[in-house]
Design an enzyme around this catalytic site. Sequence first.
Site, PDB file in Angstrom:
ATOM      1  N   ASP A 179     -19.341  -0.467  11.093  1.00  9.47           N
ATOM      2  CA  ASP A 179     -18.358   0.299   9.826  1.00  9.47           C
ATOM      3  C   ASP A 179     -18.551  -1.068   8.842  1.00  9.47           C
ATOM      4  OD1 ASP A 179     -17.822   1.881  12.115  1.00  9.47           O
ATOM      5  OD2 ASP A 179     -15.903   1.277  12.226  1.00  9.47           O
ATOM      6  N   SER A 217     -10.213   1.373   8.159  1.00  5.43           N
ATOM      7  CA  SER A 217      -9.857  -0.049   8.589  1.00  5.43           C
ATOM      8  C   SER A 217     -10.963  -0.804   7.879  1.00  5.43           C
ATOM      9  CB  SER A 217      -9.779  -0.126   9.807  1.00  5.43           C
ATOM     10  OG  SER A 217     -11.074   0.219  10.537  1.00  5.43           O
ATOM     11  N   SER A 250       0.790  -1.296   0.005  1.00  8.83           N
ATOM     12  CA  SER A 250      -0.112   0.288  -0.070  1.00  8.83           C
ATOM     13  C   SER A 250       0.758   1.161   0.106  1.00  8.83           C
ATOM     14  CB  SER A 250      -1.011  -0.015   1.217  1.00  8.83           C
ATOM     15  OG  SER A 250      -1.417   1.303   1.581  1.00  8.83           O
TER      16      SER A 250
END
Length: 443
Positions: A205, A146, A80
């Site tokens: 989430d 996340s 990443s």
Amino acid sequence: MSEPVFSPALTSDEGVQLATELFRDTFGTNPQGVWYAPGRVNVIGEHTDYNGGLALPIALPHRAHLALSVRDDRTIRLVSPQTREAVDELNLDEIGPKGSAGEVKGWAAYIAGVAWAMEQAGLGPLPGFDAALYSCVPLGGGLSSSAALECSVAVALADMAGLELDGQPMAGSAHAPNDEGRAQLVTYCVRAENDVAGAPTGGMDQAASLRCHEGHALKLNCRDGSVEHVPFDLAASGLALLVIDTKAPHSLVDGQYAARRAACERAAALMGVDLLADLDPANLAEDMGHLRHLALDDQTATCADAASEIADDADMLVRRTRHVVTEIARTAELVELLKNNERLEGDVLASVGELMNASHDSLRNDYEVTCPELDVTVEAARNAGAHGARMTGGGFGGSAIALVDADAVDTVAQAVVKAYEENGFNPPAFLKAAPSAPAGRLQ
Ligand code: ADP
Ligand code: MG
């Protein structure tokens, strides 16, 4: 005065291109596919998830894009560009929960953790994989970067490994699991976050990232995981949802989340209910009086604190509980307003704004999870003409949202920047939120 800085969302084409190039540069081949999962922002219903209450998130247009190929061994390689933390090669046979010998360090835990959770649920053995992540969800801004990571890998693995979700093969069905399959993926992502990354969060989430619909907010019943898609077409009403990332240092977070959860559990036990969502908002005054007595009696009998401390503790417990009960009621009320009114205007819009404002005030005064940056943001946005403004997410930093006229986005953002400068805060960042599509495959 500085101009507001907006974080743009990548288009699907840009996301595919950037993730694919990164994959090629890193691993020397083309990926087998590119998947994505969005960050989220919660419109209302804060600190209600672990109390079995309601939340109302939307998926953001900001997404994590994941280019991935499966391997014929059990190795995982990840890259990443949004972090300096390099990841060593991992092996699916060796990874395990935080605190175990197989503990996974850093951001790789969110990715490898999903594969681990899937295998724990009996969906294995999975193939290893190479993956390149390119995300435009701001990291650590309370917008669930996340969960975006977890959910992108969940859809990618479910697709590539041909997992049967809810008894339905996912691959071959336009690579999109149905809602039951998605609800199942949520559980693996939550396990990855709780057990492997070691972050004790509820499931809001991941449900938002996997189960939202474009143009809709997700009414999420956190008691049983059931959902309803509520129309929330802001553009049609000439409105916009401005997200303000406070960039506040998260210095107070440690222990505060656990303390709030513990207070809620204590209050529920005293009131003889499983979850605070069981308390009827219609009986609020009576219930709070009752809770105060129970807390006073309990502490007087069991602890040696001075009477004034015992009274303060009972008062604290009442305020925490009052937030939860009223917040669930506000969420239900806002949902009804959205369901019954195609356009948000006039009195309806005013009521939506008042509910958002009341939510913030309750989080500030009763739940005590705001911070100066959040309070200043909300006040500046309201003074600059926002219909409603509130903190969103866990609090103590992170982000706030403001419901504004579409043509007032810049004015409100400028007012926030000015207020930050006057208060000597770090400069905030902004993004525009529109209810967007859930995790899926792009290519
Ligand atoms: P939030 O989910 O609110 O953004 P969290 O602290 O829960 O904040 O998650 C942030 C963490 O997620 C980062 O510290 C990092 O470990 C991981 N993460 C998120 N996005 C990326 C990314 N693009 N690249 C690498 N790691 C990321
Ligand atoms: Mg998070």
